[in-house]
Each structure stands twice: as C-alpha cells, then as structure tokens.
Design a protein around this motif. Structure first.
Motif, PDB file in Angstrom:
ATOM      1  N   GLN A 275       5.594  11.538  -3.987  1.00  0.00           N
ATOM      2  CA  GLN A 275       6.652  11.320  -4.963  1.00  0.00           C
ATOM      3  C   GLN A 275       6.125  11.183  -6.389  1.00  0.00           C
ATOM      4  O   GLN A 275       6.875  11.421  -7.340  1.00  0.00           O
ATOM      5  N   HIS A 276       4.848  10.795  -6.541  1.00  0.00           N
ATOM      6  CA  HIS A 276       4.306  10.612  -7.888  1.00  0.00           C
ATOM      7  C   HIS A 276       3.061  11.444  -8.146  1.00  0.00           C
ATOM      8  O   HIS A 276       2.483  11.342  -9.238  1.00  0.00           O
ATOM      9  N   GLY A 277       2.642  12.227  -7.178  1.00  0.00           N
ATOM     10  CA  GLY A 277       1.566  13.178  -7.402  1.00  0.00           C
ATOM     11  C   GLY A 277       0.188  12.588  -7.613  1.00  0.00           C
ATOM     12  O   GLY A 277      -0.649  13.224  -8.279  1.00  0.00           O
ATOM     13  N   LYS A 278      -0.108  11.419  -7.064  1.00  0.00           N
ATOM     14  CA  LYS A 278      -1.429  10.821  -7.217  1.00  0.00           C
ATOM     15  C   LYS A 278      -2.361  11.310  -6.103  1.00  0.00           C
ATOM     16  O   LYS A 278      -1.921  11.633  -4.996  1.00  0.00           O
ATOM     17  N   HIS A 279      -3.651  11.379  -6.444  1.00  0.00           N
ATOM     18  CA  HIS A 279      -4.636  11.806  -5.448  1.00  0.00           C
ATOM     19  C   HIS A 279      -4.708  10.768  -4.334  1.00  0.00           C
ATOM     20  O   HIS A 279      -4.532   9.571  -4.550  1.00  0.00           O
ATOM     21  N   ARG A 280      -5.007  11.226  -3.131  1.00  0.00           N
ATOM     22  CA  ARG A 280      -5.002  10.325  -1.984  1.00  0.00           C
ATOM     23  C   ARG A 280      -6.038   9.209  -2.127  1.00  0.00           C
ATOM     24  O   ARG A 280      -5.764   8.064  -1.743  1.00  0.00           O
ATOM     25  N   ASP A 281      -7.225   9.532  -2.667  1.00  0.00           N
ATOM     26  CA  ASP A 281      -8.249   8.495  -2.827  1.00  0.00           C
ATOM     27  C   ASP A 281      -7.761   7.385  -3.760  1.00  0.00           C
ATOM     28  O   ASP A 281      -7.972   6.189  -3.501  1.00  0.00           O
ATOM     29  N   ILE A 282      -7.098   7.785  -4.842  1.00  0.00           N
ATOM     30  CA  ILE A 282      -6.554   6.794  -5.780  1.00  0.00           C
ATOM     31  C   ILE A 282      -5.448   5.992  -5.106  1.00  0.00           C
ATOM     32  O   ILE A 282      -5.367   4.763  -5.247  1.00  0.00           O
ATOM     33  N   ALA A 283      -4.595   6.680  -4.343  1.00  0.00           N
ATOM     34  CA  ALA A 283      -3.490   6.002  -3.663  1.00  0.00           C
ATOM     35  C   ALA A 283      -4.012   4.975  -2.664  1.00  0.00           C
ATOM     36  O   ALA A 283      -3.486   3.855  -2.571  1.00  0.00           O
ATOM     37  N   GLU A 284      -5.051   5.315  -1.906  1.00  0.00           N
ATOM     38  CA  GLU A 284      -5.604   4.367  -0.941  1.00  0.00           C
ATOM     39  C   GLU A 284      -6.247   3.177  -1.638  1.00  0.00           C
ATOM     40  O   GLU A 284      -6.150   2.035  -1.158  1.00  0.00           O
ATOM     41  N   ALA A 285      -6.906   3.433  -2.765  1.00  0.00           N
ATOM     42  CA  ALA A 285      -7.509   2.326  -3.508  1.00  0.00           C
ATOM     43  C   ALA A 285      -6.443   1.370  -4.045  1.00  0.00           C
ATOM     44  O   ALA A 285      -6.628   0.139  -4.022  1.00  0.00           O
ATOM     45  N   VAL A 286      -5.322   1.931  -4.520  1.00  0.00           N
ATOM     46  CA  VAL A 286      -4.227   1.090  -5.012  1.00  0.00           C
ATOM     47  C   VAL A 286      -3.620   0.288  -3.872  1.00  0.00           C
ATOM     48  O   VAL A 286      -3.311  -0.903  -4.019  1.00  0.00           O
ATOM     49  N   TYR A 287      -3.466   0.917  -2.715  1.00  0.00           N
ATOM     50  CA  TYR A 287      -2.874   0.214  -1.573  1.00  0.00           C
ATOM     51  C   TYR A 287      -3.772  -0.950  -1.125  1.00  0.00           C
ATOM     52  O   TYR A 287      -3.260  -1.982  -0.682  1.00  0.00           O
ATOM     53  N   ASP A 288      -5.076  -0.812  -1.267  1.00  0.00           N
ATOM     54  CA  ASP A 288      -5.994  -1.852  -0.812  1.00  0.00           C
ATOM     55  C   ASP A 288      -5.788  -3.177  -1.534  1.00  0.00           C
ATOM     56  O   ASP A 288      -6.015  -4.245  -0.953  1.00  0.00           O
ATOM     57  N   PHE A 289      -5.367  -3.164  -2.809  1.00  0.00           N
ATOM     58  CA  PHE A 289      -5.175  -4.438  -3.509  1.00  0.00           C
ATOM     59  C   PHE A 289      -3.705  -4.747  -3.799  1.00  0.00           C
ATOM     60  O   PHE A 289      -3.381  -5.774  -4.404  1.00  0.00           O
ATOM     61  N   THR A 290      -2.781  -3.876  -3.379  1.00  0.00           N
ATOM     62  CA  THR A 290      -1.352  -4.182  -3.526  1.00  0.00           C
ATOM     63  C   THR A 290      -0.699  -4.480  -2.173  1.00  0.00           C
ATOM     64  O   THR A 290       0.311  -5.191  -2.118  1.00  0.00           O
ATOM     65  N   GLY A 291      -1.237  -3.905  -1.106  1.00  0.00           N
ATOM     66  CA  GLY A 291      -0.701  -4.179   0.214  1.00  0.00           C
ATOM     67  C   GLY A 291       0.669  -3.591   0.489  1.00  0.00           C
ATOM     68  O   GLY A 291       1.368  -4.039   1.389  1.00  0.00           O
ATOM     69  N   GLY A 292       1.082  -2.611  -0.283  1.00  0.00           N
ATOM     70  CA  GLY A 292       2.384  -1.998  -0.047  1.00  0.00           C
ATOM     71  C   GLY A 292       3.546  -2.740  -0.662  1.00  0.00           C
ATOM     72  O   GLY A 292       4.706  -2.388  -0.404  1.00  0.00           O
TER      73      GLY A 292
END
Length: 484
Positions: free
Chosen positions: A344-361
């Motif tokens: 939906q926002h076009g971010k790279h998967r590596d960046i998305a996984e890194a963001v998820y690691d400290f936001t928790g969804g």
C-alpha cells in the motif's frame, strides 16, 4: 311566419343595460353585473331574448362569474362596515396597543414554528446516512476486512437485537478510525466522541446534544409570561437536567427511526475510558441507560474504550446488564503490517521488516514511522526515537514511591519477558496488592486485556526498553556480587 335575424350586440358603456334590479345583490350598487361586458354575446331580434344555439354554456359561465363577483362585493361591504365601526377604537391608544400586541404575537408564533420545524429537521438528520464524520480524506488505511465485517454487524443490528456492545483495544490500534470508517457508510448511527474536558454530566450532555443537533424548543412569548404568572399552559419550560432532556429527545428520534426502518439505531460512545478516569459514576449511568434501551429495543449502545479501567468497570457490571458482543481490536499481524508498508505504501521489504521490529504492528506507530521515512529520516533514527519515548515512560515510573519500580516493576518485567504474558492474578500477587498493581498499570508500562485477563507490555517499544532495563539491572547485580 316571422323571420328572425341575428345581430352582434357590441359592448355598451351604460351600466344599467341588462341589469337585474331585483337581484339579491341589488343592495350593493357596485355589484350589478352588465351582460354586455361579456364579449361575443349574441341575441335574436323579434323574439324572446336568449343566447344563440352555438353558445349553449354561456349562461352557466355568466351565472358563475356573477356569483363570484357578488360574493366579493359582499365581503368588501362587510369589511368596510367593520372598519367603520372599529375605526374610532383602532385610532385610540388602546387600539394601537392591541394592534401591536396582535402583530407581535403573530410574528412570534410564526418564528417559533419556523425554528421548531428547522429543529426537527436537524434532529432527524443526525441519524441520516453519512452523519458520522469520516476519516480524513486522502489517507491510505490498512486492509482489515475481518474486523470491518465484525464492526458492520455490530453497528447494523437486527430488528430483534437486545444487547449493547463494546469495542476495546490498546491506544493506537485504530479503534476510532475503524469505527468511523464503517459508521460513515451507514445510516442510523449517532457518533459521540467524548472529549478530555467533557467528563462532567453537563459537559457530556452538551457533547451529545451537539452530535444530535439538539437545542430546546422555541416557546411563544405569551406562554412564557403565563408560566411566570403560575398559569399552566401546554407549552411549559423543561426544567429537568440537560442530560435527561438530551437522552429523552434521542429516545424519541430512535423510536421514529425504528418505525421507519424496522431496526434500532445505534449510539456510539467513543473514548469512554475518559469517563472511567474522570467520572466513573456517569459511566455507570450510561451503562444503565444502555441496558434499559436494549431491553425495550429502542436503541443499541456501543462503548469504545482503550484497555484499562473502562472495560474493567463495564465488564464488572455486565452480570446484571445486557452486554453482548465485545470486539477486540489488536495490533496488525506481521503479514498485515508488511502488506500495509510494502503493497500500500511501496516500501522495500527489508525496511518494512525493520520498522515492524520496533513498532510491533501498532497502526499508529506504523503511520508515524511512514511519515518520518517519507521525510528522509533513516530507519535507525526512527527506531531510536521510539526507544527514547519508551525510556521516558520508564523514567517516570522510577519515581514511584517506596522503591516499587525497583522491587516490583523490574521483577514483573523480567517474568513477563520470559513468559510473554502473565495472568491478572499472578500480576497482582507479584505486585503485593491490588493498589500497587493499579499504580503499575497506570504508568503505561503494563496493560491489562480485560477480555483475556492477561497482562502484557503496553507496546513493542516498551518491551524493547524493558529488555534494556532488566538487562542493566542484572548487570549491576552481578557487578555488586563480584565486588562483595
């Protein structure tokens, strides 16, 4: 044999030609009717006066016109007579006062009727399609089909539905956004967002009145005067509490809506956790109102609250109430979060996984991280900001009295890191008392899920900081033992 010849009789200037001097209206000279005034009147010479055969309905027309003019003349005559009799009175001081009183009363009556008509239109529009404010335009929302379907069922109850509901979740999970998005597309929903400053009974009533487009009925001035004199009229001032007036009006509108649609409307009370913190007695009253309305099938209430005291208070009284379905809005799963960031926002998967690691969804954290990513801030910088916010929470918690943070909070955090979650009973036992447990929950390190009765960390950043704090405490303890 006598011959006839038809002639065209032109209009005559004489007012006496063909006048009926013995007519009923002969007492009114101006009401005499001149037959020659009707164009095209044709007569026969040498015989009885009559209309030509080619105009058989002319006599009926003339008779109808004559009767109308006669009636107008009579009203004018009576009006002139009445004015003549009343003229001396009207020109006096008392007559002028009477005229002013009559005109003022009539104007006030017309104005009051107009205002009350607009008032009724506004009240009915509060339950119309699209009356619930939608989320801000242009925002890309996460795809949460299952939770939206559940909310649609809750906000569009069947005709025989007789239970109120509740939507709960941690702060930032997107409860309000989901409720508004679903409710905006349906009619029969009154959405009330409780403000931080609106926890008193009067302030809450004003918030509901604003959503309902409610204001007291406009009264005619002479009814107000009569009421002041102690004379009972049909239009009396409503001296009940404002909250009672508002809910009585909503009940009336709910009954009208139910008659039209054969299903009850829904009252959504968002952020009731503010009432639980500032005015728990009012929350109990609202729960009782919700129960009675559900029993009578008038309207259905849906409470929206963050996890904490409000759900505990509502669930604690639910045994004697009619609490039905409870929808728990949780954080996005990793798959949902990656779909939101990548697709939906076009971010790279590596960046998305890194963001998820400290936001928790947590959807609010994901949106904040996206905003900073779009502003050019690197992922590590964003992560550091989230952790700094979590450290601020722990810094405030260290100010707890009697070393509760060191003696109670850290051991509970260590236990929670190992188990992932602990039961409410174990949490209260580890805290030493219910009072200490409530203070620990109030500092926003831990949160209690009232529906599952489990205590977990408030968010992913808090969990990451808890790992640091517990690790540092263990390191200091080892250092102290080594020195000793």
């Amino acid at each position: 044999m006598m011959t006839f010849r038809a002639i065209q009789i032109s209009r005559y200037a004489s007012r006496s030609l063909f006048l009926s001097t013995h007519a009923v209206g002969s007492a009114f000279p101006h009401a005499k009717f001149r037959l020659s005034a009707v164009p095209g009147a044709v007569f026969h010479q040498g015989g009885s006066r009559s209309f030509a055969s080619h105009a058989p309905k002319a006599s009926e027309i003339l008779s109808a016109v004559y009767r109308v003019r006669l009636r107008i003349a009579q009203w004018v005559w009576y009006g002139n007579l009445l004015f003549t009799k009343l003229k001396p009175i009207l020109l006096s001081n008392s007559g002028a006062s009477l005229i002013g009183l009559t005109l003022g009363t009539g104007s006030n009556l017309i104005y009051a009727s107009y205002v009350n008509c607009k008032r009724e239109q506004g009240l009915q529009s509060a339950l119309a399609l699209g009356s619930v404010p939608d989320v801000e335009g242009g925002r890309v929302l996460a795809e949460r089909k299952e939770i939206k379907e559940a909310l649609t069922t809750l906000l569009q109850p069947a005709s025989d539905h007789s239970q109120y509901g509740m939507v709960i979740g941690s702060q930032g999970t997107g409860k309000t956004t989901l409720v508004r998005q679903v409710a905006h597309n349906h009619a029969g929903i009154l959405y009330v967002n409780i403000q931080p400053s609106g926890v008193t009974e009067q302030e809450f009533a004003e918030t509901v009145a604003k959503a309902l487009h409610f204001f007291p009925r406009s009264r005619v001035w002479f009814n107000i005067v009569l009421s002041q004199l102690g004379i009972v009229t049909h239009d009396v001032e409503d001296k009940r509490k404002y909250l009672v007036q508002v809910f009585d009006e909503f009940t009336r509108q709910a009954k009208i809506y139910r008659q039209k649609t054969n299903r009850p409307p829904v009252l959504v009370l968002d952020n009731v956790n503010r009432l639980a913190a500032g005015n728990p007695g009012l929350l109990n009253i609202l729960q009782d109102i919700a129960k009675d309305a559900a029993d009578d099938g008038i309207f259905i209430t849906v409470f929206v609250a963050s996890e904490g005291q409000a759900p505990l208070q509502i669930l604690g009284r639910s045994a004697q109430s009619r609490l039905g379905r409870v929808i728990v809005v949780k954080d996005l799963t990793k798959e949902e979060a990656l779909r939101y960031l990548c697709h939906q926002h076009g971010k790279h998967r590596d960046i998305a996984e890194a963001v998820y690691d400290f936001t928790g969804g947590r959807i609010a954290y994901l949106k904040s991280a996206l905003t900073q990513l779009n502003s050019g801030i690197p992922v590590l910088g964003i992560r550091q900001q989230f952790l700094d916010t979590g450290r601020d929470v722990f810094t405030k918690a260290k100010c707890m009295p009697d070393d509760e943070f060191k003696l109670v909070a850290i051991p509970l955090a260590r236990k929670m890191l190992l188990a992932g979650a602990i039961s409410r009973e174990d949490f209260e036992e580890g805290a030493g008392s219910q009072t200490t447990a409530k203070r620990l929950l109030a500092v926003n390190i831990f949160t209690l899920s009232p529906y599952s009765e489990l205590v977990v960390f408030d968010s992913k950043p808090i969990q990451l900081v808890a790992q640091e704090v517990v690790g540092n405490a263990a390191q200091r303890r080892r250092s102290w033992l080594w020195l000793w």
